[in-house]
Design a protein around this motif. Structure first.
Motif, PDB file in Angstrom:
ATOM      1  N   VAL A   1      13.201   0.786   2.025  1.00 47.03           N
ATOM      2  CA  VAL A   1      12.918   2.199   1.763  1.00 47.03           C
ATOM      3  C   VAL A   1      11.412   2.364   1.574  1.00 47.03           C
ATOM      4  CG1 VAL A   1      13.338   4.137   0.211  1.00 47.03           C
ATOM      5  CG2 VAL A   1      15.157   2.488   0.679  1.00 47.03           C
TER       6      VAL A   1
ATOM      7  N   SER B   1       1.822   3.143  -0.811  1.00 46.30           N
ATOM      8  CA  SER B   1       0.629   2.960  -1.648  1.00 46.30           C
ATOM      9  C   SER B   1       0.806   1.851  -2.679  1.00 46.30           C
ATOM     10  CB  SER B   1       0.258   4.271  -2.345  1.00 46.30           C
ATOM     11  OG  SER B   1       1.280   4.670  -3.233  1.00 46.30           O
TER      12      SER B   1
ATOM     13  N   ARG C   1     -11.142   8.605 -11.628  1.00 49.96           N
ATOM     14  CA  ARG C   1     -10.486   7.716 -10.658  1.00 49.96           C
ATOM     15  C   ARG C   1     -11.409   7.459  -9.464  1.00 49.96           C
ATOM     16  NH1 ARG C   1      -4.840   7.281 -11.616  1.00 49.96           N
ATOM     17  NH2 ARG C   1      -4.808   6.062  -9.721  1.00 49.96           N
TER      18      ARG C   1
HETATM   19  C1  LIG Z   1      -5.805   4.026  -4.944  1.00 46.03           C
HETATM   20  C2  LIG Z   1      -4.509   3.800  -5.661  1.00 46.03           C
HETATM   21  C3  LIG Z   1      -4.408   4.109  -7.005  1.00 46.03           C
HETATM   22  C4  LIG Z   1      -3.197   3.910  -7.692  1.00 46.03           C
HETATM   23  N1  LIG Z   1      -3.131   4.222  -9.024  1.00 46.03           N
HETATM   24  C5  LIG Z   1      -1.963   4.044  -9.695  1.00 46.03           C
HETATM   25  C6  LIG Z   1      -1.879   4.367 -11.098  1.00 46.03           C
HETATM   26  O1  LIG Z   1      -2.834   4.826 -11.706  1.00 46.03           O
HETATM   27  N2  LIG Z   1      -0.695   4.163 -11.729  1.00 46.03           N
HETATM   28  C7  LIG Z   1       0.399   3.665 -11.089  1.00 46.03           C
HETATM   29  O2  LIG Z   1       1.443   3.521 -11.733  1.00 46.03           O
HETATM   30  N3  LIG Z   1       0.345   3.359  -9.769  1.00 46.03           N
HETATM   31  C8  LIG Z   1      -0.798   3.525  -9.068  1.00 46.03           C
HETATM   32  N4  LIG Z   1      -0.867   3.191  -7.732  1.00 46.03           N
HETATM   33  C9  LIG Z   1       0.308   2.607  -7.069  1.00 46.03           C
HETATM   34  C10 LIG Z   1       1.179   3.614  -6.283  1.00 46.03           C
HETATM   35  O3  LIG Z   1       0.433   4.745  -5.928  1.00 46.03           O
HETATM   36  C11 LIG Z   1       2.407   4.066  -7.046  1.00 46.03           C
HETATM   37  O4  LIG Z   1       3.179   2.969  -7.427  1.00 46.03           O
HETATM   38  C12 LIG Z   1       3.271   5.027  -6.203  1.00 46.03           C
HETATM   39  O5  LIG Z   1       4.219   5.658  -7.043  1.00 46.03           O
HETATM   40  C13 LIG Z   1       4.012   4.329  -5.076  1.00 46.03           C
HETATM   41  O6  LIG Z   1       4.716   5.324  -4.351  1.00 46.03           O
HETATM   42  P1  LIG Z   1       4.918   5.216  -2.804  1.00 46.03           P
HETATM   43  O7  LIG Z   1       5.677   6.423  -2.379  1.00 46.03           O
HETATM   44  O8  LIG Z   1       3.611   5.006  -2.105  1.00 46.03           O
HETATM   45  O9  LIG Z   1       5.826   3.926  -2.701  1.00 46.03           O
HETATM   46  P2  LIG Z   1       5.767   2.731  -1.613  1.00 46.03           P
HETATM   47  O10 LIG Z   1       4.467   2.025  -1.746  1.00 46.03           O
HETATM   48  O11 LIG Z   1       6.131   3.249  -0.269  1.00 46.03           O
HETATM   49  O12 LIG Z   1       6.941   1.784  -2.148  1.00 46.03           O
HETATM   50  C14 LIG Z   1       6.788   1.063  -3.337  1.00 46.03           C
HETATM   51  C15 LIG Z   1       8.174   0.569  -3.799  1.00 46.03           C
HETATM   52  O13 LIG Z   1       8.968   1.691  -4.172  1.00 46.03           O
HETATM   53  C16 LIG Z   1      10.146   1.738  -3.362  1.00 46.03           C
HETATM   54  N5  LIG Z   1      10.402   3.139  -3.064  1.00 46.03           N
HETATM   55  C17 LIG Z   1       9.518   4.077  -2.621  1.00 46.03           C
HETATM   56  N6  LIG Z   1      10.130   5.246  -2.483  1.00 46.03           N
HETATM   57  C18 LIG Z   1      11.422   5.054  -2.823  1.00 46.03           C
HETATM   58  C19 LIG Z   1      12.579   5.889  -2.875  1.00 46.03           C
HETATM   59  N7  LIG Z   1      12.529   7.184  -2.526  1.00 46.03           N
HETATM   60  N8  LIG Z   1      13.756   5.341  -3.281  1.00 46.03           N
HETATM   61  C20 LIG Z   1      13.851   4.039  -3.634  1.00 46.03           C
HETATM   62  N9  LIG Z   1      12.795   3.207  -3.599  1.00 46.03           N
HETATM   63  C21 LIG Z   1      11.600   3.715  -3.200  1.00 46.03           C
HETATM   64  C22 LIG Z   1       9.842   0.928  -2.116  1.00 46.03           C
HETATM   65  O14 LIG Z   1      11.030   0.417  -1.529  1.00 46.03           O
HETATM   66  C23 LIG Z   1       8.964  -0.154  -2.694  1.00 46.03           C
HETATM   67  O15 LIG Z   1       9.781  -1.136  -3.277  1.00 46.03           O
HETATM   68  C24 LIG Z   1      -2.058   3.382  -7.016  1.00 46.03           C
HETATM   69  C25 LIG Z   1      -2.179   3.064  -5.654  1.00 46.03           C
HETATM   70  C26 LIG Z   1      -3.391   3.268  -4.979  1.00 46.03           C
HETATM   71  C27 LIG Z   1      -3.493   2.937  -3.534  1.00 46.03           C
END
Ligand SMILES: Cc1cc2nc3c(=O)[nH]c(=O)nc-3n(C[C@H](O)[C@H](O)[C@H](O)COP(=O)(O)OP(=O)(O)OC[C@H]3O[C@@H](n4cnc5c(N)ncnc54)[C@H](O)[C@@H]3O)c2cc1C
Length: 351
Positions: free
Chosen positions: A49, A54, A218
């Motif tokens: 998924v 990110s 940030r």
């Molecule tokens: C520049 C930068 C700054 C960041 N700062 C922070 C911060 O301050 N705090 C923080 O906590 N994180 C931070 N992050 C990490 C990230 O942004 C978060 O964890 C974000 O919530 C990930 O969401 P995503 O949709 O990109 O998930 P993805 O990267 O696409 O997936 C991550 C995980 O979540 C699962 N997943 C995603 N969507 C679903 C869904 N709908 N159902 C079930 N599983 C799912 C995926 O299978 C995978 O295991 C940062 C990242 C970057 C690049």
């Protein structure tokens, strides 16, 4: 349902790294998500998924199964409850809520990814975590192939953890979240960086000003995605802050050559900034190892300096973790999820 083949995953990740998905489906509604799961099951393929990519490191070989990208859209408001489809961009939702006058997530401005990704690791920053506002998470339960709703109390939220990335990893696909926000709220300005930012202010900043301040801080730390800035090609913090017993911290400090800050954590534990351990282990901002490196603005952000492979990032990650462990006896835990050929079991969400 449109099923595409051999779709490169790098463009779907903030690191810009990774080989192709053998099969790729856009999950634009609950039916298409279910169909993608069935497609994987019928062929005994693993399922992954994908949100905004990110918090993800995709292997150079890619993924031999089915990637379903969560693209369900829509935000509905009912009083102070915002019902947000999992594919909505998280930062856009933060802005949407603030414009409507609602607080509770203003310190989480500027975090990339989808709303659906936020409960997975209980996203948090600058004094707030999504667990503070999530009321309910709607999921597809892959054990029963049925949609249902999980109240927040059953999601097991703690620091960067939930049932979705621990005990029930791979069982649920998040399709919608209810966030219970606060109308006409004052911003939470408890975090030191934010206190410092507003130290000369006599009146209380607005929610919008607090969110703007968070984005600015940030940006200074390379933790905001800005097109064209190399420090932005990261997955955010690559290592979680270790949470250890007080006695372990005391023993470590006794042997350390420089001060190591510490913060109280639940159940009598303490939280140590991973950045301090990484720096004291000899890895500084701007450190480079091939095309992988450390952000020039944030010690914990491993970056793709241009054309990096997943293997290069893994090598740097492992070198940092091994050096920190040798020096401090603490095994750093990586925050981003690894998606490689071995990830996932038939029709689960991968690891
Ligand atoms: C520049 C930068 C700054 C960041 N700062 C922070 C911060 O301050 N705090 C923080 O906590 N994180 C931070 N992050 C990490 C990230 O942004 C978060 O964890 C974000 O919530 C990930 O969401 P995503 O949709 O990109 O998930 P993805 O990267 O696409 O997936 C991550 C995980 O979540 C699962 N997943 C995603 N969507 C679903 C869904 N709908 N159902 C079930 N599983 C799912 C995926 O299978 C995978 O295991 C940062 C990242 C970057 C690049």
């Amino acid at each position: 349902m449109l099923v595409r083949e051999q779709v490169p995953l790098a463009p779907y990740t903030t690191l810009g790294i990774g080989g192709p998905a053998r099969w790729f489906v856009e999950g634009t509604d609950e039916e298409s998500v279910l169909e993608a799961v069935r497609f994987a099951r019928e062929r005994s393929l693993p399922l992954f998924v994908l949100g905004g990519g990110s918090n993800l490191l995709v292997s150079d070989e890619g993924f031999p199964g089915v990637v379903v990208r969560i693209a369900l859209m829509g935000i509905e408001q009912n009083g102070n409850v915002f019902r947000v489809a999992a594919g909505e961009n998280w930062d856009n939702f933060v802005t949407h809520a603030i414009v409507k006058g609602f607080g509770g997530i203003e310190c989480l401005a500027g975090i990339p990814g989808t709303a659906g990704g936020t409960p997975v690791q209980n996203v948090g920053a600058y004094g707030q975590e999504v667990s503070g506002t999530i009321a309910m998470v709607r999921v597809l339960d892959l054990n029963h192939l049925k949609y249902g709703e999980l109240p927040a109390a059953t999601c097991g939220f703690s620091y960067r953890r939930s049932i979705f990335n621990t005990t029930h990893r791979g069982r649920f696909v998040v399709t919608r979240i209810d966030y219970k926000l606060r109308n006409k709220a004052f911003p939470v300005l408890s975090y030191p960086d934010l206190k410092r930012y507003f130290r000369d202010r006599k009146d209380t900043p607005t929610l919008a000003e607090a969110a703007a301040a968070v984005r600015e801080i940030r940006h200074e730390k390379g933790m905001l995605l800005v097109e064209g800035e190399p420090d932005c090609r990261s997955a955010g913090s690559f290592f979680k802050n270790p949470v250890v017993p007080q006695a372990q911290y005391d023993a470590m400090v006794a042997k350390a050559s420089a001060p190591i800050p510490v913060f109280a954590a639940p159940r009598g534990m303490v939280k140590i900034p991973a950045a301090t351990l990484v720096e004291q282990a000899g890895f500084h901002k701007g450190f480079a190892m091939g095309a992988a490196g450390i952000s020039s603005r944030h010690t914990l952000a491993l970056i793709n300096r241009g054309g990096a492979t997943a293997a290069e990032v893994v090598a740097l990650r492992d070198l940092i973790a091994a050096t920190v462990e040798k020096r401090f006896g603490i095994r750093l835990e990586a925050e981003p999820v690894w998606l490689g050929p071995e990830a996932g079991t038939p029709a689960t969400t991968g690891r």
